[in-house]
Design an enzyme around this catalytic site. Structure first.
Site, mmCIF file in Angstrom:
data_model
loop_
_atom_site.group_PDB
_atom_site.id
_atom_site.type_symbol
_atom_site.label_atom_id
_atom_site.label_comp_id
_atom_site.label_asym_id
_atom_site.label_seq_id
_atom_site.Cartn_x
_atom_site.Cartn_y
_atom_site.Cartn_z
ATOM 1 N N THR A 1 0.830 -1.203 0.000
ATOM 2 C CA THR A 1 0.000 0.000 0.000
ATOM 3 C C THR A 1 0.869 1.259 0.000
ATOM 4 O O THR A 1 2.035 1.220 0.428
ATOM 5 C CB THR A 1 -0.900 -0.015 1.261
ATOM 6 O OG1 THR A 1 -1.414 1.287 1.489
ATOM 7 C CG2 THR A 1 -0.123 -0.418 2.516
ATOM 8 N N ASP A 2 0.280 2.367 -0.428
ATOM 9 C CA ASP A 2 1.006 3.650 -0.357
ATOM 10 C C ASP A 2 1.178 4.109 1.095
ATOM 11 O O ASP A 2 2.001 4.983 1.376
ATOM 12 C CB ASP A 2 0.299 4.731 -1.188
ATOM 13 C CG ASP A 2 -1.146 4.991 -0.790
ATOM 14 O OD1 ASP A 2 -1.655 4.338 0.142
ATOM 15 O OD2 ASP A 2 -1.774 5.874 -1.414
ATOM 16 N N GLU A 3 0.406 3.523 2.022
ATOM 17 C CA GLU A 3 0.439 4.014 3.405
ATOM 18 C C GLU A 3 1.779 3.751 4.091
ATOM 19 O O GLU A 3 2.101 4.397 5.079
ATOM 20 C CB GLU A 3 -0.715 3.398 4.211
ATOM 21 C CG GLU A 3 -2.052 3.693 3.570
ATOM 22 C CD GLU A 3 -3.256 3.472 4.467
ATOM 23 O OE1 GLU A 3 -3.112 3.528 5.694
ATOM 24 O OE2 GLU A 3 -4.340 3.229 3.912
ATOM 25 N N TYR B 1 -1.503 -0.612 11.151
ATOM 26 C CA TYR B 1 -1.740 -1.239 9.832
ATOM 27 C C TYR B 1 -0.551 -1.003 8.904
ATOM 28 O O TYR B 1 0.054 -1.952 8.388
ATOM 29 C CB TYR B 1 -3.024 -0.681 9.199
ATOM 30 C CG TYR B 1 -3.136 -0.973 7.712
ATOM 31 C CD1 TYR B 1 -3.258 -2.278 7.246
ATOM 32 C CD2 TYR B 1 -3.109 0.054 6.762
ATOM 33 C CE1 TYR B 1 -3.339 -2.547 5.879
ATOM 34 C CE2 TYR B 1 -3.188 -0.206 5.402
ATOM 35 C CZ TYR B 1 -3.305 -1.507 4.962
ATOM 36 O OH TYR B 1 -3.383 -1.770 3.615
ATOM 37 N N LYS C 1 2.247 -3.636 7.339
ATOM 38 C CA LYS C 1 2.452 -3.813 5.897
ATOM 39 C C LYS C 1 3.901 -3.494 5.526
ATOM 40 O O LYS C 1 4.513 -4.198 4.717
ATOM 41 C CB LYS C 1 1.498 -2.905 5.098
ATOM 42 C CG LYS C 1 0.033 -3.272 5.171
ATOM 43 C CD LYS C 1 -0.313 -4.612 4.548
ATOM 44 C CE LYS C 1 -0.149 -4.652 3.058
ATOM 45 N NZ LYS C 1 -0.632 -5.949 2.493
HETATM 46 P P1 NAD Z 1 -10.034 -6.950 2.535
HETATM 47 O O1 NAD Z 1 -9.985 -6.650 3.991
HETATM 48 O O2 NAD Z 1 -11.255 -6.599 1.756
HETATM 49 O O3 NAD Z 1 -9.756 -8.492 2.280
HETATM 50 C C1 NAD Z 1 -8.789 -9.209 2.986
HETATM 51 C C2 NAD Z 1 -9.047 -10.687 2.765
HETATM 52 O O4 NAD Z 1 -8.012 -11.414 3.434
HETATM 53 C C3 NAD Z 1 -10.378 -11.167 3.341
HETATM 54 O O5 NAD Z 1 -11.037 -11.989 2.411
HETATM 55 C C4 NAD Z 1 -9.972 -11.970 4.570
HETATM 56 O O6 NAD Z 1 -10.860 -13.028 4.875
HETATM 57 C C5 NAD Z 1 -8.609 -12.492 4.150
HETATM 58 N N1 NAD Z 1 -7.749 -12.807 5.300
HETATM 59 C C6 NAD Z 1 -7.502 -12.030 6.385
HETATM 60 N N2 NAD Z 1 -6.674 -12.660 7.224
HETATM 61 C C7 NAD Z 1 -6.365 -13.857 6.648
HETATM 62 C C8 NAD Z 1 -5.530 -14.944 7.017
HETATM 63 N N3 NAD Z 1 -4.851 -14.934 8.168
HETATM 64 N N4 NAD Z 1 -5.425 -15.995 6.175
HETATM 65 C C9 NAD Z 1 -6.119 -16.026 5.003
HETATM 66 N N5 NAD Z 1 -6.934 -15.025 4.624
HETATM 67 C C10 NAD Z 1 -7.052 -13.950 5.418
HETATM 68 O O7 NAD Z 1 -8.747 -6.227 1.929
HETATM 69 P P2 NAD Z 1 -8.557 -5.512 0.522
HETATM 70 O O8 NAD Z 1 -9.049 -4.121 0.621
HETATM 71 O O9 NAD Z 1 -9.062 -6.403 -0.561
HETATM 72 O O10 NAD Z 1 -6.955 -5.443 0.457
HETATM 73 C C11 NAD Z 1 -6.207 -6.528 -0.093
HETATM 74 C C12 NAD Z 1 -4.748 -6.178 -0.036
HETATM 75 O O11 NAD Z 1 -4.503 -4.950 -0.736
HETATM 76 C C13 NAD Z 1 -4.217 -5.970 1.377
HETATM 77 O O12 NAD Z 1 -2.946 -6.525 1.448
HETATM 78 C C14 NAD Z 1 -4.153 -4.446 1.514
HETATM 79 O O13 NAD Z 1 -3.136 -4.071 2.411
HETATM 80 C C15 NAD Z 1 -3.826 -4.036 0.090
HETATM 81 N N6 NAD Z 1 -4.279 -2.693 -0.315
HETATM 82 C C16 NAD Z 1 -5.573 -2.324 -0.183
HETATM 83 C C17 NAD Z 1 -5.990 -1.066 -0.637
HETATM 84 C C18 NAD Z 1 -7.436 -0.642 -0.564
HETATM 85 O O14 NAD Z 1 -7.746 0.489 -0.911
HETATM 86 N N7 NAD Z 1 -8.358 -1.502 -0.160
HETATM 87 C C19 NAD Z 1 -5.072 -0.186 -1.198
HETATM 88 C C20 NAD Z 1 -3.724 -0.619 -1.311
HETATM 89 C C21 NAD Z 1 -3.349 -1.864 -0.885
#
Ligand code: NAD
Length: 336
Positions: free
Chosen positions: A140-142, A166, A170
């Site tokens: 993430t950019d964070e 968080y 990451k």
């Molecule tokens: P989300 O919270 O919607 O989904 C996370 C998924 O991971 C869920 O399905 C959950 O059940 C699963 N999970 C959690 N813990 C687990 C474990 N121990 N074992 C197996 N599965 C597990 O998240 P998202 O928004 O889809 O983000 C996905 C990735 O992208 C993350 O790594 C996040 O840091 C990164 N990200 C998200 C954003 C955003 O805007 N949402 C932006 C940049 C990066």
């Protein structure tokens, strides 16, 4: 630029927001890829996000924890996994403030277990080289910290300065991934993306919260003075960027992905209200629902991504405009 051809892909966290969109993208655009989705189905994951897939015969679901060493080893062997795309994470900053331990367990320990399993199966057992296997880590950019209004966007060379549990978890996972490359030559790539929006996002996140509040005619909570700035990217564009990096990205490199699309939170809320006024008009505008609430502790002021590297080196470009992407997103939530 490499020309890597993934075959048996382990997608972690594929029942969450971005993972589910990625699986849909991969099945629709990559006819030679089989997908094993490993997801614990925490509160954030739902199998409803994966209904009506375009190629169900190339998709297999396993419920389990990425920190379960024995399970990961078994999946790697049974499905002859050559590619890991690691989305699974605890992802909500507010929850990381109230329950940071879960973030350390999944984001740090879970990533470590996956790296160990990849190293053991690919490098020690199979003796595969970088043409045969790939570990792509979603970040993430964070991790870069916060920007003031006049600062240029984050480039990949910016020093990490995470400021919430968080983003710290990451950042730690990114460092582990880089360490496995430098120490063991594990073929890795990393992407650091800005805020995503689109279908299948969990209701707790900002844009779904605004839309849901409009639909239920409830207060729309906006943190602080609403002036915090985020860079928004349509989720399908993120997924296309990730696939581009897996296939063509340089091993050991990180790529920023962003939409050149910065918005103050309050402007996003007002924009959604304006679209709702058009799609489902009421006697009073939805903007009357907006309410400022106590700010998040340590709320980072601004994130912005400089995505020139992925554009220039890999030819990636966001396809969706913010107007068309938001229209699709709001209509999705109206219908679901
Ligand atoms: P989300 O919270 O919607 O989904 C996370 C998924 O991971 C869920 O399905 C959950 O059940 C699963 N999970 C959690 N813990 C687990 C474990 N121990 N074992 C197996 N599965 C597990 O998240 P998202 O928004 O889809 O983000 C996905 C990735 O992208 C993350 O790594 C996040 O840091 C990164 N990200 C998200 C954003 C955003 O805007 N949402 C932006 C940049 C990066």
């Amino acid at each position: 630029m490499t020309n890597y051809k993934p075959k048996n892909m382990l997608v972690t966290g594929g029942a969450g927001f971005i993972g589910a969109n990625f699986i849909r993208h991969a099945l629709a655009h990559e006819p030679k890829i089989n997908i094993i989705n490993l997801d614990l189905l925490t509160y954030a994951g739902s199998l409803k996000n994966l209904e009506n897939l375009s190629a169900p015969e190339r998709y297999h679901f396993v419920q389990g924890d990425i920190a379960d060493n024995a399970l990961i080893k078994q999946i790697m062997q049974q499905h002859e996994i050559d590619t890991i795309v690691h989305f699974a994470a605890e992802s909500h900053v507010d929850r990381s403030i109230s329950l940071p331990i879960e973030f350390v367990k999944t984001n740090l320990l879970g990533t470590f277990v996956l790296l160990e399993a990849a190293k053991s199966f690919w490098l020690d057992t199979k003796k595969w080289d970088a043409q045969r296997c790939r570990f792509h880590h979603i970040s993430t950019d964070e991790v870069y910290g916060a920007l003031t209004p006049e600062c240029p966007g984050f480039t990949e060379s910016r020093a990490y300065q995470p400021r919430s549990p968080y983003s710290a978890s990451k950042a730690g996972s990114d460092h582990l991934v880089q360490a496995y490359h430098h120490t063991y030559r594990l073929p890795i790539t990393i992407s650091n993306c800005s805020n995503n929006y689109g279908p299948y996002q969990h209701a707790e996140k900002f844009i779904p919260t605004v839309i849901r509040s409009c639909l239920n005619w409830q207060a729309i909570p906006v943190y602080g003075n609403g002036k915090n700035i985020r860079d928004w990217l349509y989720v399908e564009d993120h997924c296309a960027g990730v696939m581009r990096i897996i296939k063509q990205g340089k091993i050991g490199e990180a790529y920023n992905i962003g939409g050149d699309n910065e918005w103050e939170n309050i402007k996003i809320a007002e924009y959604i209200c304006a679209v709702m006024d058009r799609l489902q008009p009421r006697s009073v505008s939805y903007t009357s629902l907006i309410q400022y609430v106590t700010d998040r502790p340590g709320h980072d002021f601004r994130y912005a991504i400089d995505a020139r590297k992925i554009k220039m080196e890999l030819g990636w470009q966001a396809r969706e405009s913010f107007i068309s992407g938001m229209e699709k997103t709001i209509k999705y939530y109206l219908n679901n």
